[in-house]
Design a protein around this motif. Structure first.
Motif, PDB file in Angstrom:
ATOM      1  N   LEU A  96       0.841  -1.209   0.000  1.00 17.47           N
ATOM      2  CA  LEU A  96       0.000   0.000   0.000  1.00 17.47           C
ATOM      3  C   LEU A  96       0.872   1.253   0.000  1.00 17.47           C
ATOM      4  O   LEU A  96       1.986   1.236   0.526  1.00 17.47           O
ATOM      5  N   THR A  97       0.345   2.331  -0.564  1.00 12.85           N
ATOM      6  CA  THR A  97       1.074   3.608  -0.536  1.00 12.85           C
ATOM      7  C   THR A  97       0.983   4.200   0.878  1.00 12.85           C
ATOM      8  O   THR A  97       0.207   3.716   1.719  1.00 12.85           O
ATOM      9  N   VAL A  98       1.750   5.283   1.084  1.00 13.12           N
ATOM     10  CA  VAL A  98       1.702   5.982   2.370  1.00 13.12           C
ATOM     11  C   VAL A  98       0.266   6.398   2.668  1.00 13.12           C
ATOM     12  O   VAL A  98      -0.259   6.164   3.759  1.00 13.12           O
ATOM     13  N   ARG A  99      -0.410   6.966   1.662  1.00  8.93           N
ATOM     14  CA  ARG A  99      -1.793   7.430   1.861  1.00  8.93           C
ATOM     15  C   ARG A  99      -2.699   6.269   2.279  1.00  8.93           C
ATOM     16  O   ARG A  99      -3.442   6.366   3.257  1.00  8.93           O
ATOM     17  N   GLN A 100      -2.558   5.141   1.556  1.00  7.23           N
ATOM     18  CA  GLN A 100      -3.427   3.987   1.854  1.00  7.23           C
ATOM     19  C   GLN A 100      -3.127   3.409   3.242  1.00  7.23           C
ATOM     20  O   GLN A 100      -4.028   2.972   3.944  1.00  7.23           O
ATOM     21  N   ASN A 101      -1.843   3.441   3.615  1.00  6.90           N
ATOM     22  CA  ASN A 101      -1.482   2.963   4.958  1.00  6.90           C
ATOM     23  C   ASN A 101      -2.138   3.820   6.032  1.00  6.90           C
ATOM     24  O   ASN A 101      -2.658   3.309   7.024  1.00  6.90           O
ATOM     25  N   ILE A 102      -2.100   5.139   5.819  1.00  9.27           N
ATOM     26  CA  ILE A 102      -2.672   6.046   6.835  1.00  9.27           C
ATOM     27  C   ILE A 102      -4.201   5.937   6.850  1.00  9.27           C
ATOM     28  O   ILE A 102      -4.834   6.017   7.904  1.00  9.27           O
ATOM     29  N   LEU A 103      -4.765   5.727   5.653  1.00  9.59           N
ATOM     30  CA  LEU A 103      -6.233   5.641   5.555  1.00  9.59           C
ATOM     31  C   LEU A 103      -6.786   4.368   6.199  1.00  9.59           C
ATOM     32  O   LEU A 103      -7.947   4.329   6.614  1.00  9.59           O
ATOM     33  N   PHE A 104      -5.931   3.344   6.284  1.00  8.16           N
ATOM     34  CA  PHE A 104      -6.395   2.008   6.663  1.00  8.16           C
ATOM     35  C   PHE A 104      -7.283   1.968   7.920  1.00  8.16           C
ATOM     36  O   PHE A 104      -8.376   1.403   7.892  1.00  8.16           O
ATOM     37  N   PRO A 105      -6.841   2.589   9.030  1.00 10.37           N
ATOM     38  CA  PRO A 105      -7.682   2.508  10.246  1.00 10.37           C
ATOM     39  C   PRO A 105      -9.046   3.177  10.060  1.00 10.37           C
ATOM     40  O   PRO A 105     -10.030   2.780  10.695  1.00 10.37           O
ATOM     41  N   LEU A 106      -9.119   4.189   9.172  1.00  9.41           N
ATOM     42  CA  LEU A 106     -10.393   4.902   8.970  1.00  9.41           C
ATOM     43  C   LEU A 106     -11.365   4.064   8.150  1.00  9.41           C
ATOM     44  O   LEU A 106     -12.582   4.148   8.331  1.00  9.41           O
ATOM     45  N   GLN A 107     -10.797   3.231   7.246  1.00  9.28           N
ATOM     46  CA  GLN A 107     -11.663   2.424   6.380  1.00  9.28           C
ATOM     47  C   GLN A 107     -12.387   1.332   7.166  1.00  9.28           C
ATOM     48  O   GLN A 107     -13.382   0.783   6.708  1.00  9.28           O
ATOM     49  N   ASN A 108     -11.855   1.037   8.343  1.00  9.03           N
ATOM     50  CA  ASN A 108     -12.489  -0.007   9.168  1.00  9.03           C
ATOM     51  C   ASN A 108     -13.570   0.532  10.096  1.00  9.03           C
ATOM     52  O   ASN A 108     -14.176  -0.225  10.845  1.00  9.03           O
ATOM     53  N   LEU A 109     -13.763   1.842  10.096  1.00  8.91           N
ATOM     54  CA  LEU A 109     -14.785   2.406  10.989  1.00  8.91           C
ATOM     55  C   LEU A 109     -16.178   2.004  10.519  1.00  8.91           C
ATOM     56  O   LEU A 109     -16.450   1.967   9.320  1.00  8.91           O
ATOM     57  N   LYS A 110     -17.017   1.700  11.522  1.00  6.79           N
ATOM     58  CA  LYS A 110     -18.359   1.205  11.153  1.00  6.79           C
ATOM     59  C   LYS A 110     -19.449   2.051  11.812  1.00  6.79           C
ATOM     60  O   LYS A 110     -19.164   2.844  12.713  1.00  6.79           O
ATOM     61  N   GLY A 111     -20.674   1.859  11.356  1.00  6.99           N
ATOM     62  CA  GLY A 111     -21.848   2.479  11.971  1.00  6.99           C
ATOM     63  C   GLY A 111     -21.777   3.989  11.953  1.00  6.99           C
ATOM     64  O   GLY A 111     -21.398   4.585  10.928  1.00  6.99           O
ATOM     65  N   LYS A 112     -22.045   4.599  13.094  1.00  5.34           N
ATOM     66  CA  LYS A 112     -22.123   6.069  13.136  1.00  5.34           C
ATOM     67  C   LYS A 112     -20.752   6.728  12.973  1.00  5.34           C
ATOM     68  O   LYS A 112     -20.652   7.910  12.683  1.00  5.34           O
ATOM     69  N   ASN A 113     -19.689   5.947  13.158  1.00  5.04           N
ATOM     70  CA  ASN A 113     -18.340   6.502  13.009  1.00  5.04           C
ATOM     71  C   ASN A 113     -17.843   6.497  11.564  1.00  5.04           C
ATOM     72  O   ASN A 113     -16.796   7.056  11.265  1.00  5.04           O
ATOM     73  N   LYS A 114     -18.583   5.820  10.683  1.00  5.46           N
ATOM     74  CA  LYS A 114     -18.163   5.694   9.285  1.00  5.46           C
ATOM     75  C   LYS A 114     -17.999   7.080   8.647  1.00  5.46           C
ATOM     76  O   LYS A 114     -18.800   7.976   8.877  1.00  5.46           O
ATOM     77  N   LEU A 115     -16.914   7.240   7.864  1.00  7.13           N
ATOM     78  CA  LEU A 115     -16.628   8.540   7.247  1.00  7.13           C
ATOM     79  C   LEU A 115     -16.779   8.466   5.732  1.00  7.13           C
ATOM     80  O   LEU A 115     -16.604   7.389   5.140  1.00  7.13           O
ATOM     81  N   SER A 116     -17.042   9.613   5.120  1.00  7.28           N
ATOM     82  CA  SER A 116     -17.089   9.664   3.656  1.00  7.28           C
ATOM     83  C   SER A 116     -15.653   9.639   3.139  1.00  7.28           C
ATOM     84  O   SER A 116     -14.704   9.887   3.890  1.00  7.28           O
TER      85      SER A 116
END
Ligand code: ATP
Length: 391
Positions: A96-116
């Protein structure tokens, strides 16, 4: 976020079944104030990583409790604790790129914490800017230096704005210069974000340079907690005195007799307020004053000029260190032809320790110094002094 560790204990079963459990962390009690950087410090195997793993939830305590603010998180799994973790090996995803590595924890957020997608990108960029890697977002980890990789790992830990940041030897894989630079950066990021941070290291200089407070551990047990300078200036026991300081403290066998401190045959300092007894004497390298007529005589080995300071290397039959290092100002001239070198001692740089318990014994002016009450109590016990003597 204030963290409370309440009688935290972790025991592991011993591989050797004939022996008892291994106590990795024993009865650890500490209130970590909100927004501070705390350094957990001690030799290998003293229980630093286990303490951190208990706080993160990767390990469950055998007994005791952990609070984040008012919340009891002892039984909460790691993903619900709101922590950011950084380890010694950066553990970045290589494909993964640097961006994808940093994004990784956010992509796992679920429910009301989910981000656009936009929100996630914005947060990733914000974290990358904080650690100054926003120019490198499209590179793969293999195209980064060790220091840059570690910064990506820190950005990944920060991107969810954790309540607590836990760092386990995060600088160990970096070379000396990068270590220095990255530790300053860590301090800057911590102060900017105000996230309560716990930093594990075996490197006393590293812990002392960036921590608000340090916790010195030995065999799972807290030895002393305090501001780095206070712990250095007022160690609770011989272990702490030896663990902090470069060059290390010089330790001698000594004796207190009739209100005087003897090393060998020489009375080197008054030791008012201490019962007659054998002691360990710790002298910080900067505690020596060169003086031809000084009270303490050592055998001169050599003199190392280090620019601003001079390091006098000597020996003494009562020294526990192979050589004694005394740091004096380079303006002092040492007669290198002489067999002996004589010193006076700065009393506040000299520490006495009980020979059995190895706890500190206060003497002379140190008795009147501003010593925390609980420490004075343990020191009094060690010294065998009664209430009336210690006041
Ligand atoms: P280092 O600086 O070497 O990483 P440390 O201070 O972080 O050491 P810990 O890893 O917390 O120390 O280990 C503390 C003690 O607990 C050690 O004696 C270790 O051998 C023991 N220990 C740690 N994990 C386990 C385990 N899973 N099973 C058995 N013993 C363990």
């Amino acid at each position: 976020m204030k963290i409370t560790l309440d009688h935290l204990t972790k025991k592991f079963p011993n591989r050797d079944k004939t022996k008892g459990d291994v106590t990795a962390v024993g009865d650890f009690c500490f209130d970590i104030p909100d927004g501070k950087l705390i350094g957990l410090l001690g030799p290998s195997g003293c229980g630093k990583s286990t303490t951190l793993n208990l706080i993160s939830g990767l390990e469950t305590p055998t007994s005791g409790r952990i609070f984040f603010g008012e919340d009891d998180v002892t039984k909460l799994p790691p993903e619900h604790r709101g922590i950011g973790l950084v380890f010694q090996n950066y553990a970045l995803y290589p494909h993964l790129t640097v961006r994808q590595n940093i994004l990784f924890p956010l992509q796992n957020l679920k429910g009301k914490n989910k981000l656009s997608k936009e929100q996630m990108n914005e947060k990733a960029l914000e974290a990358a800017k904080l650690v100054q890697i926003d120019e490198l977002m499209d590179r793969k980890p293999s195209e980064l230096s060790g220091g840059q990789q570690q910064r990506v790992a820190i950005a990944r830990a920060l991107v969810k704005m954790p309540r607590v940041l836990l760092l386990d030897e995060p600088l160990s894989n970096l070379d000396a210069r990068l270590r220095l630079q990255t530790r300053e950066e860590l301090r800057r990021i911590q102060q900017k974000t105000g996230i309560t941070t716990i930093f594990v290291t075996h490197d006393q200089e590293e812990a002392m340079s960036i921590s608000d407070e340090i916790v010195v551990m030995k065999s799972g047990i807290i030895q002393q907690i305090g501001k780095p300078q206070d712990v250095y200036d007022s160690p609770a026991n011989l272990f702490v005195a030896k663990f902090l300081g470069t060059p290390p403290i010089d330790v001698f066998n000594g004796t207190v007799k009739g209100g005087k401190l003897y090393i060998g045959d020489e009375a080197v300092l008054p030791a008012v307020g201490v019962e007659d007894q054998d002691v360990y004497v710790g002298i910080r390298p900067e505690g020596f004053i060169l003086n031809d007529k000084g009270a303490f005589t050592c055998q001169l080995q050599n003199v190392e000029v280090m620019g601003r300071d001079t390091s006098v290397v000597s020996t003494h039959k009562e020294s526990l260190n192979v050589t004694i290092r005394s740091i004096i100002s380079a303006e002092n001239k040492v007669d290198t032809a002489s067999k002996d070198v004589r010193f006076d001692l700065k009393p506040y740089k000299v520490f006495l320790f009980n020979k059995e318990t190895e706890k500190r014994i206060l003497f002379g002016g140190q008795l009147a110094a501003d010593v925390p009450a609980e420490m004075e109590e343990s020191l009094d016990t060690a010294a065998g002094r009664t209430d009336s003597q210690s006041k």
